[in-house]
Each structure stands twice: as structure tokens, then as C-alpha cells.
Design an enzyme around this catalytic site. Structure first.
Site, PDB file in Angstrom:
ATOM      1  N   ARG A   1       0.836  -1.206   0.000  1.00  0.00           N
ATOM      2  CA  ARG A   1       0.000   0.000   0.000  1.00  0.00           C
ATOM      3  C   ARG A   1       0.872   1.259   0.000  1.00  0.00           C
ATOM      4  O   ARG A   1       0.609   2.229  -0.714  1.00  0.00           O
ATOM      5  CB  ARG A   1      -0.902   0.014   1.247  1.00  0.00           C
ATOM      6  CG  ARG A   1      -1.721  -1.251   1.440  1.00  0.00           C
ATOM      7  CD  ARG A   1      -3.143  -1.112   0.919  1.00  0.00           C
ATOM      8  NE  ARG A   1      -3.851  -2.380   1.095  1.00  0.00           N
ATOM      9  CZ  ARG A   1      -4.564  -2.691   2.156  1.00  0.00           C
ATOM     10  NH1 ARG A   1      -4.692  -1.821   3.143  1.00  0.00           N
ATOM     11  NH2 ARG A   1      -5.182  -3.857   2.225  1.00  0.00           N
TER      12      ARG A   1
ATOM     13  N   GLU B   1     -14.605 -15.635   8.468  1.00  0.00           N
ATOM     14  CA  GLU B   1     -14.406 -15.059   7.131  1.00  0.00           C
ATOM     15  C   GLU B   1     -14.054 -16.129   6.099  1.00  0.00           C
ATOM     16  O   GLU B   1     -12.883 -16.429   5.869  1.00  0.00           O
ATOM     17  CB  GLU B   1     -13.308 -13.989   7.155  1.00  0.00           C
ATOM     18  CG  GLU B   1     -13.090 -13.332   5.796  1.00  0.00           C
ATOM     19  CD  GLU B   1     -12.031 -12.235   5.804  1.00  0.00           C
ATOM     20  OE1 GLU B   1     -11.806 -11.638   4.733  1.00  0.00           O
ATOM     21  OE2 GLU B   1     -11.428 -11.984   6.858  1.00  0.00           O
TER      22      GLU B   1
ATOM     23  N   LYS C   1     -18.095 -12.631   8.013  1.00  0.00           N
ATOM     24  CA  LYS C   1     -17.465 -11.696   7.070  1.00  0.00           C
ATOM     25  C   LYS C   1     -17.299 -12.401   5.721  1.00  0.00           C
ATOM     26  O   LYS C   1     -16.261 -12.984   5.434  1.00  0.00           O
ATOM     27  CB  LYS C   1     -16.110 -11.205   7.595  1.00  0.00           C
ATOM     28  CG  LYS C   1     -15.414 -10.224   6.649  1.00  0.00           C
ATOM     29  CD  LYS C   1     -14.153  -9.622   7.236  1.00  0.00           C
ATOM     30  CE  LYS C   1     -13.489  -8.687   6.226  1.00  0.00           C
ATOM     31  NZ  LYS C   1     -12.324  -7.970   6.781  1.00  0.00           N
TER      32      LYS C   1
ATOM     33  N   SER D   1     -14.613  -6.154   1.119  1.00  0.00           N
ATOM     34  CA  SER D   1     -14.757  -5.381  -0.122  1.00  0.00           C
ATOM     35  C   SER D   1     -14.147  -6.084  -1.328  1.00  0.00           C
ATOM     36  O   SER D   1     -14.474  -5.745  -2.475  1.00  0.00           O
ATOM     37  CB  SER D   1     -14.148  -3.987   0.038  1.00  0.00           C
ATOM     38  OG  SER D   1     -12.809  -4.060   0.479  1.00  0.00           O
ATOM     39  N   GLY D   2     -13.253  -7.043  -1.107  1.00  0.00           N
ATOM     40  CA  GLY D   2     -12.771  -7.884  -2.194  1.00  0.00           C
ATOM     41  C   GLY D   2     -12.159  -7.159  -3.375  1.00  0.00           C
ATOM     42  O   GLY D   2     -12.301  -7.599  -4.515  1.00  0.00           O
ATOM     43  N   GLY D   3     -11.473  -6.054  -3.126  1.00  0.00           N
ATOM     44  CA  GLY D   3     -10.805  -5.347  -4.216  1.00  0.00           C
ATOM     45  C   GLY D   3     -11.686  -4.421  -5.017  1.00  0.00           C
ATOM     46  O   GLY D   3     -11.258  -3.848  -6.016  1.00  0.00           O
TER      47      GLY D   3
ATOM     48  N   ARG E   1      -9.166  -1.922   2.386  1.00  0.00           N
ATOM     49  CA  ARG E   1      -8.824  -1.042   1.265  1.00  0.00           C
ATOM     50  C   ARG E   1      -9.942  -0.062   0.952  1.00  0.00           C
ATOM     51  O   ARG E   1      -9.686   1.112   0.649  1.00  0.00           O
ATOM     52  CB  ARG E   1      -8.525  -1.904   0.025  1.00  0.00           C
ATOM     53  CG  ARG E   1      -7.239  -2.686   0.121  1.00  0.00           C
ATOM     54  CD  ARG E   1      -7.125  -3.749  -0.981  1.00  0.00           C
ATOM     55  NE  ARG E   1      -7.996  -4.905  -0.725  1.00  0.00           N
ATOM     56  CZ  ARG E   1      -8.119  -5.943  -1.535  1.00  0.00           C
ATOM     57  NH1 ARG E   1      -7.434  -5.949  -2.678  1.00  0.00           N
ATOM     58  NH2 ARG E   1      -8.899  -6.957  -1.231  1.00  0.00           N
TER      59      ARG E   1
END
Length: 364
Positions: A43, A188, A230, A272-274, A304
Site C-alpha cells: 500500500r 471469514e 465476514k 470489499s474484495g478489491g 482497502r
């Protein structure tokens, strides 16, 4: 023959249930700030900032020192081990800063993937050895929930029955150990978006995975009222040429959940998975507006998709603290509105919020 040996006392159940409910109350969601050193380095590299412990600490201090009104949008924060013991510039532990704001502190507990031999590059998750002792120590240190991420992918012969069952059982064992130590387990099971599969294929796989997870949780006597889920939203693969609307994503997602997740679960906090920040918010809003029964709170646990604009605004410069906090607050409030089905897209979200955050084979 099923025999009944109580796993938890009534007092333990009450504490777990209250923690879980507080995290997702009134549109609140979770900030996933549990990136590993390597992931945080990726990041920082994108904004041309060196990956040092001090730079990681500085960015997280800016996020955690935001105005106390953040507790209207963020109910919990997941930390990495390093971050749990870091302090702000005045020597105050981050975890205490969060607690004073009324935010529940969580910790990443899994220790990454290990290959499943005889499969098409599938994995299971490590970290069960010594988990009870780690949970006990984290509880003493002020942690009230944990997170364990299992990764499943859609590809040729994937996910296999072995991968689904192995990861479901690992998630259930982790959840049981968490609850024995007073931590609410965030479960998750992520079907990652890598690939060119369509929406219907993802829905089918997601249903199979979630059904296996809840069977395993039942087998391990996990108290569902003291857990949070999740999951991935049901979306087409990143390389799929067909595009779907937020309403289509919402219908597929809520249908899959309705078929597999018991109503006893207090909250479902999507990853959010990208997706871009804005897409993650729009999809969450559509999910909450979906005209199907929704017995759970439907909220967010974004990393993210809560931090991209804030990172871009920061750029490694202390002088950008106010702009960074403003960007973070804006995304948190937008997702809180979406968790109530009240988000209205204005079209003025900024460039960073619309950029895809997809990373192939993403690991924390």
C-alpha cells in the site's frame, strides 16, 4: 446419539452476544486495519512511502486519532499484532485510544495459508496451534473479537470438496476457541474474485461454502449469537466481461445468505474484495435495499475500501493529517449510510474512491 455438554456458561454467552451486537449497531461497521507488514508495504509503495514501522505507525495514528464522532460509523477495528502494541506520539496505546472512543478492538488470528496437497493449488489456514493461549493473552490486553480468513477460489476443479470442508472445520475450530476465551469470532470464508466466472457461478459456490461453514459451526457447538460473518459479496470474477448492476449483486448476495446463514447470526459484515471504495458502498447500499427477508444486520468490514482515499490524501506527509482524516471520515460515514440503505451517490467522491483495488491472489 447427540450428547449435550454445555460449551459456554450463560454469562459467557451474554458477553459474546453483547459484543457482537455493539459492533454492528445502528449502521456501524468494521475498519479492517490488520494488514501484515508486507501487505501494508504494498500500500505504501503505491504512494511512494517507505515501508518502515514508523511510517506504518504514523498512518494508523492519523486514522485512530480521528474525531470521536467516528464511533457513529465504526463499531470495531481489526488490528495486526504489531499495531495492537503500538502507541501514538504521546505514548498512548492505539488500543486504548480506540476504546476511549467506544470502539471495540479486534485482532487478526490466522497465520496465513498452507497448501492442500492433491488439489489445484488450494490452501487451508494455519494458526490453530497455540491459538487458545494467544486468545487468552489478547483478551487480557483489551481485545474483544478475533478474525480468521479462509480463502477459496473459483477455477478448474475449485473449490474442491476437500478445500471447502477443511477450511470450514478450521473456521469452526477457531470460532470455538475464541468463544472459550471471551472473544467474538469473525468468521471469514472468502470466495476471492480472481477469475472470469459469472455472477451465477459465484452465487452457487458461495452457497456451498457458507452451508459447509454453518454445518461445521454447529458441529463444533459454536454459539451463533456471539459470532459475526465476514463473507464476500456475490460478484462476477474480476476478468468476467459481463458487468452487473449493484441491484443484481444485491439480489444474488442476499439470496445466497438467505439460503445458508441462520437468523441467529447478529451481523454480516462484508469484505470489499478489491472493489473500488465507491463500488463497495453502492453494493452495500443495494444489499440493504434488496426486497428479500434480511434477519441480520448487513454491514461492512472494509480495509482497502475505507483507506484508499485516506492513503492517497496522506502521501506520507504529516501536514496532510487533516485531509487524511477527512477522507477517512467521509468513507466511514458513506458506508454507515449504506448499511442503513440510505446512501445517495453524489458523483463527487474523488479519483481515489473510484479506482479498482483488486489484487490477484490477495493476501493480508
Amino acid at each position: 446419539m447427540a450428547h449435550r455438554f454445555p460449551a459456554l456458561t450463560q454469562e459467557q454467552k451474554k458477553e459474546l452476544s453483547e459484543i457482537a451486537q455493539s459492533i454492528v449497531a445502528n449502521g456501524k461497521g468494521i475498519l479492517a486495519a490488520d494488514e501484515s507488514v508486507g501487505t501494508m508495504g504494498n500500500r505504501l509503495q503505491r504512494i511512494k512511502v517507505e515501508n518502515t514501522e514508523e511510517n506504518r505507525r504514523q498512518f494508523r495514528e492519523i486514522l485512530f486519532s480521528v474525531d470521536s464522532s467516528i464511533n457513529q460509523s465504526i463499531g470495531g477495528v481489526i488490528l495486526f499484532h504489531e499495531t495492537l502494541y503500538q502507541k501514538d506520539s504521546q505514548g498512548k496505546l492505539f488500543r486504548n485510544i480506540l476504546k476511549e472512543k467506544g470502539i471495540v478492538v479486534g485482532i487478526k488470528l490466522d497465520q496465513g495459508g498452507a497448501p492442500l496437497a492433491g488439489t489445484n493449488k488450494e490452501t487451508t489456514i494455519q494458526g490453530l496451534d497455540g491459538l487458545s493461549e494467544r486468545c487468552a493473552q489478547y483478551k487480557k490486553d483489551g481485545v474483544d473479537f478475533g478474525k480468521w480468513r479462509a480463502v477459496l477460489r473459483i477455477a478448474d476443479q475449485c473449490p474442491s470438496s476437500l478445500a471447502i470442508q477443511e477450511n470450514a472445520n478450521a473456521l469452526a475450530r477457531y470460532a470455538s476457541i475464541c468463544q472459550q476465551n471471551g472473544l467474538v469470532p469473525i468468521v471469514e470464508p472468502e470466495v476471492i474474485p480472481d477469475g472470469d466466472h459469472d455472477l451465477e457461478h459465484c452465487q452457487y459456490v458461495t452457497e456451498k461454502v457458507l452451508a459447509a461453514v454453518y454445518k461445521a459451526l454447529n458441529d463444533h457447538h459454536v454459539y451463533l449469537e456471539g459470532t459475526l460473518l465476514k463473507p464476500n459479496m456475490v460478484t462476477a470474477g474480476h476478468a468476467c466481461t459481463k458487468k452487473y448492476t449493484p441491484e443484481q449483486v444485491a439480489m444474488a448476495t442476499v439470496t445466497a445468505l438467505h439460503r445458508t446463514v441462520p437468523a441467529a447470526v447478529p451481523g454480516i459484515c462484508f469484505l470489499s474484495g478489491g472493489m473500488s471504495e465507491e463500488d463497495a458502498t453502492l453494493n452495500l447500499n443495494a444489499i440493504n435495499l434488496c426486497p428479500l427477508p434480511k434477519p441480520w444486520k448487513l454491514s461492512f468490514s472494509y480495509g482497502r475500501a475505507l483507506q484508499a482515499s485516506a492513503l492517497a490524501a496522506w502521501g506520507g506527509k504529516a501536514a496532510n493529517k487533516e485531509a487524511t482524516q477527512e477522507a477517512f471520515m467521509k468513507r466511514a460515514m458513506a458506508n454507515c449510510q449504506a448499511a442503513k440503505g440510505q446512501y445517495v451517490h453524489t458523483g463527487s467522491s474523488g479519483a481515489a474512491s473510484t479506482q479498482s483495488l483488486f489484487t490477484a491472489c490477495y493476501t493480508y
